[in-house]
Structures are given as C-alpha cells and as structure tokens.
Design a protein around this motif. Sequence first.
Motif, PDB file in Angstrom:
ATOM      1  N   ALA A 255      13.485   1.494 -26.875  1.00  0.00           N
ATOM      2  CA  ALA A 255      12.472  -0.414 -25.749  1.00  0.00           C
ATOM      3  C   ALA A 255      12.148   0.117 -24.930  1.00  0.00           C
ATOM      4  CB  ALA A 255      14.044  -0.936 -25.794  1.00  0.00           C
ATOM      5  N   VAL A 256      11.528   0.045 -24.204  1.00  0.00           N
ATOM      6  CA  VAL A 256       9.996   0.702 -23.095  1.00  0.00           C
ATOM      7  C   VAL A 256      10.263  -1.363 -22.694  1.00  0.00           C
ATOM      8  CG1 VAL A 256       9.048   1.278 -21.931  1.00  0.00           C
ATOM      9  CG2 VAL A 256       9.348   2.182 -23.653  1.00  0.00           C
ATOM     10  N   LYS A 257      11.638  -0.707 -20.927  1.00  0.00           N
ATOM     11  CA  LYS A 257      11.752  -2.004 -20.046  1.00  0.00           C
ATOM     12  C   LYS A 257      10.287  -2.058 -19.005  1.00  0.00           C
ATOM     13  CE  LYS A 257      15.281  -3.552 -22.444  1.00  0.00           C
ATOM     14  NZ  LYS A 257      15.444  -4.503 -23.005  1.00  0.00           N
ATOM     15  N   GLY A 258       9.967  -3.501 -19.065  1.00  0.00           N
ATOM     16  CA  GLY A 258       9.233  -3.462 -17.755  1.00  0.00           C
ATOM     17  C   GLY A 258       9.068  -4.605 -17.149  1.00  0.00           C
ATOM     18  N   ALA A 259       7.071  -4.898 -16.921  1.00  0.00           N
ATOM     19  CA  ALA A 259       7.541  -6.238 -16.355  1.00  0.00           C
ATOM     20  C   ALA A 259       5.276  -6.059 -16.242  1.00  0.00           C
ATOM     21  CB  ALA A 259       7.419  -6.724 -14.713  1.00  0.00           C
ATOM     22  N   VAL A 260       5.046  -8.256 -16.452  1.00  0.00           N
ATOM     23  CA  VAL A 260       3.689  -7.237 -17.011  1.00  0.00           C
ATOM     24  C   VAL A 260       3.225  -8.688 -15.515  1.00  0.00           C
ATOM     25  CG1 VAL A 260       2.154  -8.678 -18.384  1.00  0.00           C
ATOM     26  CG2 VAL A 260       4.055  -7.353 -19.494  1.00  0.00           C
ATOM     27  N   VAL A 261       1.544  -8.034 -15.737  1.00  0.00           N
ATOM     28  CA  VAL A 261       1.503  -9.196 -13.893  1.00  0.00           C
ATOM     29  C   VAL A 261      -0.498  -8.330 -14.462  1.00  0.00           C
ATOM     30  CG1 VAL A 261       1.322  -7.281 -12.558  1.00  0.00           C
ATOM     31  CG2 VAL A 261       1.773  -9.528 -11.249  1.00  0.00           C
ATOM     32  N   ARG A 262      -1.171 -10.114 -14.073  1.00  0.00           N
ATOM     33  CA  ARG A 262      -2.609  -9.648 -13.588  1.00  0.00           C
ATOM     34  C   ARG A 262      -2.659  -9.304 -12.955  1.00  0.00           C
ATOM     35  NH1 ARG A 262      -5.675 -14.458 -17.426  1.00  0.00           N
ATOM     36  NH2 ARG A 262      -4.054 -13.612 -18.691  1.00  0.00           N
ATOM     37  N   VAL A 263      -3.963  -8.840 -12.623  1.00  0.00           N
ATOM     38  CA  VAL A 263      -4.523  -7.773 -11.879  1.00  0.00           C
ATOM     39  C   VAL A 263      -6.003  -8.348 -11.952  1.00  0.00           C
ATOM     40  CG1 VAL A 263      -3.264  -6.122 -11.789  1.00  0.00           C
ATOM     41  CG2 VAL A 263      -5.496  -6.010 -13.190  1.00  0.00           C
ATOM     42  N   ALA A 264      -6.914  -8.346 -10.797  1.00  0.00           N
ATOM     43  CA  ALA A 264      -7.881  -9.125 -10.661  1.00  0.00           C
ATOM     44  C   ALA A 264      -9.447  -8.240 -11.502  1.00  0.00           C
ATOM     45  CB  ALA A 264      -8.730  -8.789  -9.452  1.00  0.00           C
ATOM     46  N   GLN A 265      -8.706  -6.916 -11.591  1.00  0.00           N
ATOM     47  CA  GLN A 265      -9.895  -6.320 -11.804  1.00  0.00           C
ATOM     48  C   GLN A 265     -10.006  -4.333 -12.633  1.00  0.00           C
ATOM     49  OE1 GLN A 265     -15.316  -6.021 -11.176  1.00  0.00           O
ATOM     50  NE2 GLN A 265     -13.833  -4.969  -9.597  1.00  0.00           N
ATOM     51  N   VAL A 266     -10.213  -4.449 -13.278  1.00  0.00           N
ATOM     52  CA  VAL A 266      -9.983  -2.404 -13.434  1.00  0.00           C
ATOM     53  C   VAL A 266     -11.425  -1.968 -13.841  1.00  0.00           C
ATOM     54  CG1 VAL A 266      -9.302  -1.006 -15.321  1.00  0.00           C
ATOM     55  CG2 VAL A 266      -8.049  -2.959 -14.727  1.00  0.00           C
ATOM     56  N   ARG A 267     -11.632  -1.242 -12.976  1.00  0.00           N
ATOM     57  CA  ARG A 267     -13.129  -1.020 -13.390  1.00  0.00           C
ATOM     58  C   ARG A 267     -12.840   0.794 -14.008  1.00  0.00           C
ATOM     59  NH1 ARG A 267     -17.776  -2.923 -11.875  1.00  0.00           N
ATOM     60  NH2 ARG A 267     -18.783  -1.326 -11.717  1.00  0.00           N
ATOM     61  N   GLY A 269     -15.991   4.040 -14.855  1.00  0.00           N
ATOM     62  CA  GLY A 269     -17.446   4.259 -14.785  1.00  0.00           C
ATOM     63  C   GLY A 269     -17.903   3.130 -14.369  1.00  0.00           C
ATOM     64  N   ALA A 270     -19.450   2.167 -15.487  1.00  0.00           N
ATOM     65  CA  ALA A 270     -19.952   1.058 -14.635  1.00  0.00           C
ATOM     66  C   ALA A 270     -19.413  -0.067 -15.509  1.00  0.00           C
ATOM     67  CB  ALA A 270     -21.509   1.774 -14.890  1.00  0.00           C
ATOM     68  N   SER A 271     -18.711   0.542 -16.229  1.00  0.00           N
ATOM     69  CA  SER A 271     -17.381  -0.555 -16.843  1.00  0.00           C
ATOM     70  C   SER A 271     -16.557  -1.438 -16.230  1.00  0.00           C
ATOM     71  CB  SER A 271     -17.418  -0.084 -18.466  1.00  0.00           C
ATOM     72  OG  SER A 271     -18.000   0.476 -19.179  1.00  0.00           O
ATOM     73  N   SER A 272     -16.565  -3.217 -16.385  1.00  0.00           N
ATOM     74  CA  SER A 272     -16.101  -3.892 -16.004  1.00  0.00           C
ATOM     75  C   SER A 272     -15.017  -4.688 -16.352  1.00  0.00           C
ATOM     76  CB  SER A 272     -16.428  -4.265 -14.560  1.00  0.00           C
ATOM     77  OG  SER A 272     -15.313  -5.169 -14.043  1.00  0.00           O
ATOM     78  N   PHE A 273     -13.525  -4.357 -16.351  1.00  0.00           N
ATOM     79  CA  PHE A 273     -12.738  -5.479 -17.347  1.00  0.00           C
ATOM     80  C   PHE A 273     -11.776  -6.315 -16.299  1.00  0.00           C
ATOM     81  CE2 PHE A 273     -13.746  -1.048 -19.213  1.00  0.00           C
ATOM     82  CZ  PHE A 273     -13.993  -1.390 -20.306  1.00  0.00           C
ATOM     83  N   GLY A 274     -11.282  -8.046 -16.398  1.00  0.00           N
ATOM     84  CA  GLY A 274     -10.943  -8.607 -16.060  1.00  0.00           C
ATOM     85  C   GLY A 274     -11.017  -9.833 -15.720  1.00  0.00           C
ATOM     86  N   PRO A 275     -10.598 -10.616 -15.207  1.00  0.00           N
ATOM     87  CA  PRO A 275      -8.990 -10.837 -15.055  1.00  0.00           C
ATOM     88  C   PRO A 275      -8.144  -9.617 -15.941  1.00  0.00           C
ATOM     89  CG  PRO A 275      -9.174 -13.015 -13.874  1.00  0.00           C
ATOM     90  CD  PRO A 275     -10.735 -11.867 -14.795  1.00  0.00           C
ATOM     91  N   LEU A 276      -7.071  -8.538 -16.150  1.00  0.00           N
ATOM     92  CA  LEU A 276      -6.745  -8.264 -17.238  1.00  0.00           C
ATOM     93  C   LEU A 276      -5.076  -7.921 -16.867  1.00  0.00           C
ATOM     94  CD1 LEU A 276      -7.436  -6.821 -19.471  1.00  0.00           C
ATOM     95  CD2 LEU A 276      -6.893  -4.314 -18.231  1.00  0.00           C
ATOM     96  N   ASP A 277      -4.595  -8.311 -17.707  1.00  0.00           N
ATOM     97  CA  ASP A 277      -3.106  -8.562 -17.277  1.00  0.00           C
ATOM     98  C   ASP A 277      -2.271  -6.770 -17.697  1.00  0.00           C
ATOM     99  OD1 ASP A 277      -2.054 -11.128 -17.979  1.00  0.00           O
ATOM    100  OD2 ASP A 277      -2.289 -11.362 -19.518  1.00  0.00           O
ATOM    101  N   VAL A 278      -1.311  -6.202 -17.375  1.00  0.00           N
ATOM    102  CA  VAL A 278      -1.547  -5.038 -16.566  1.00  0.00           C
ATOM    103  C   VAL A 278       0.406  -5.082 -17.042  1.00  0.00           C
ATOM    104  CG1 VAL A 278      -0.761  -2.706 -15.555  1.00  0.00           C
ATOM    105  CG2 VAL A 278      -2.827  -4.486 -15.795  1.00  0.00           C
ATOM    106  N   SER A 279       0.920  -3.826 -17.724  1.00  0.00           N
ATOM    107  CA  SER A 279       2.033  -3.699 -18.090  1.00  0.00           C
ATOM    108  C   SER A 279       2.447  -2.531 -17.215  1.00  0.00           C
ATOM    109  CB  SER A 279       2.735  -3.075 -19.754  1.00  0.00           C
ATOM    110  OG  SER A 279       2.346  -4.219 -20.548  1.00  0.00           O
ATOM    111  N   LEU A 280       4.056  -3.104 -16.209  1.00  0.00           N
ATOM    112  CA  LEU A 280       4.591  -1.653 -15.301  1.00  0.00           C
ATOM    113  C   LEU A 280       5.336  -1.672 -15.110  1.00  0.00           C
ATOM    114  CD1 LEU A 280       3.648  -4.075 -12.381  1.00  0.00           C
ATOM    115  CD2 LEU A 280       1.627  -2.257 -12.734  1.00  0.00           C
ATOM    116  N   THR A 281       5.957  -0.222 -15.988  1.00  0.00           N
ATOM    117  CA  THR A 281       7.386   0.707 -16.425  1.00  0.00           C
ATOM    118  C   THR A 281       7.877   1.905 -15.437  1.00  0.00           C
ATOM    119  OG1 THR A 281       8.814   1.163 -18.193  1.00  0.00           O
ATOM    120  CG2 THR A 281       5.981   1.919 -17.639  1.00  0.00           C
ATOM    121  N   SER A 282       8.911   2.171 -15.544  1.00  0.00           N
ATOM    122  CA  SER A 282       9.362   3.205 -14.611  1.00  0.00           C
ATOM    123  C   SER A 282      10.403   3.180 -15.969  1.00  0.00           C
ATOM    124  CB  SER A 282      10.164   3.053 -13.663  1.00  0.00           C
ATOM    125  OG  SER A 282       9.857   2.081 -12.308  1.00  0.00           O
ATOM    126  N   ASP A 283      10.166   3.517 -16.851  1.00  0.00           N
ATOM    127  CA  ASP A 283      11.224   3.822 -18.144  1.00  0.00           C
ATOM    128  C   ASP A 283      10.098   4.431 -18.771  1.00  0.00           C
ATOM    129  OD1 ASP A 283      12.930   3.489 -19.281  1.00  0.00           O
ATOM    130  OD2 ASP A 283      12.736   2.533 -20.790  1.00  0.00           O
TER     131      ASP A 283
END
Length: 341
Positions: A255-267, A269-283
Amino acid sequence: MIGSRSARGALVAAFLVAGGGHAGSAALSQDAATSREPAPPPASEATVIPFELADNLVRIPVDVNGQRRSGVLDSGAGAVLVDRQVSRTLGLSEGASAGDAAGGGNEAKQLLPVTISRLAAGPFRLENVAAYAVDLGNLSSSAGFPVDVLLGAPAFQDGTISIDYTRRQVTVDRSGAAVGCASPISLEIVHGTPVIEIEVQPTEGEPPVRLKVLVDLGTRHSALVLGGAFVRSGPGQRLLRRAVAKEIGFGVGGAVKGAVVRVAQVRAGASSFGPLDVSLTSDVPAFEGTGIDGTLGVPLWNGGVIAFDYARRRLCISPPEAAGQAQATDVRAIRGHADEQ
C-alpha cells in the motif's frame, strides 16, 4: 532506490501499476487466452490490436518463450519485468540481485536480471530481451488479475504508440509518419521512460511550480501523483495542510499512503488541465533523487487517446473532456495514418 545504475531503467515500474484497490476483470477471455497473433505486417504499415481495460490498465496477452501470459503495456517501466513465480515456471536463469525496486510501499522487492529468448504481443516482437524478474504479487492482488509481465520501454522505442481508451485499441505505426496532434507536448526519455515538464498552480493567483513527471500508463487512479522534494517544499507543505489523508495506491511493495488535494491548474505544453485532484506522497522512493517529481496518470486521458512518439520526442493527449465533434476530430488526427490502412 534501485541499487545499481544499470537497473534504474526499471525503477519506477514498482509504482507504475499503482492506484486504488479497485478490482479488474478476473481473466482474459477464452478466445484471447488461446488465439495466436498473426505475423506482424511490414514495417511500413500500422497495426491495430485490441486491449482489455482492466482496472485502468492496458491488458494484452503476451507470449513469453512460447507460453501465453497476462501482460500489461506500461510506459512507466524502463524495462520488461516478469513476475518471479512466472520466471521460475518458465525456467529463466536469474542473475544476482540488481537492487530493490524503488516503487511504492514498504516491502523490499529484489530485481533479478533474466534473459527472455522470445517475447511477442501483437506487433511487438522481441528476442533475447534483457529483463528483470521481480515479485509482482502485490500488483496482481490489487489489480484483480495476474500481472505476469510488464511490457515497458522496449515496446515504445520503435515507431509511434497510440492508446485509444474509447475504442480499446493500441495502434503501433512504424511507417515513420508523425503523429497528428493539435497541441504536442515535448518529452525527454529518462532511463527508457517518457518524462515531461509540467507547471502546477496550487491555487488561483499563486505562481506555478515547474516539475518533471513521468507519463505512466500504470498510474491507474490518480491523474497526477507528486512526491519527493516537492512535498517538502513550501508549496507542497501548504497543499498538504489542506489535503485529505488516504491510501492513494498499491505498488510492488504494498500500500502507498498519502493525501489528496485539489489544485487550480496543471499545464503541459499548451494544454491545460484543472481544477485537478492531485495525490501527494512520501511513500515512493522512485521520486527521491531521480529527477522525477511524480507521475501523470490514466484518469487524465481515460476516455480519450494518448500517443507516444519517442523518435520526435513528443506526446499527444486527447483528454476525456474533449467531447463531441472536437474529440472525434482529435482522435482521428492522432490515429491519422492507422485509419487510412
């Protein structure tokens, strides 16, 4: 982290089949399990093969030294990986440990060099393949089907590879034609795996953070996973303070432990995605000291098309939100040459 430099090509593969604990289909259909693939067409033609989307993984049958096995096409694996139990059944000679797989989870899994005389999956035909045997049992358990082989970097190095998640088709085009793409994204090849530069804007009005992520067909249930130095940085710590802790995936080490948070935008190249849920981990050790800050995953393009063109060092993503006529046009452009065959 994997102990030797020669083994780093496979370093991310331990996490690449990571995601939530959703079960995929239990087995390949009987026809898929028993049929033999026809001989590959001339290199000037494109070949289209069906795949089963199982737990968001691109599952295809693979022949290993003449035995049919359950394979997964995995852009995030810098080598071919075979499950150790399968390796023993096939009688492969395992070399001395090349180190531990640097993927998610806390269980150490050794990488043992092996040579596969012949490996075939549709248009993919490889001989005398330098591969690694590793315990893939945790991945099989979490995916809900046997992951016998991860078909990594060697499959992506010859021609363009397009994966159409709507039609459930993989197109391999070795004609030399460029992949049609409205907004190509530049990529670099790091230890055999595709890496792109992205900008993450944590909140509206906050300056973006530039990061490098691996484009991974095996990150099943997170559009973006970030770890390593980023989660210890100022922006990463601010995101963690408002993130929701959870189990974000399952790697070769468990299992990989972490946390989930929403960021405003991910770019990218010329493509933009967002708002986007992002997983954060130190595992995930693969995100420590490798120059890779995370992985871009299947939910970003599931329902659309993703195409890899290693020769021209570019990536094309037609995301699922590109609906209606716009999506149809983009899909046709990406499939371009294959649709003319």
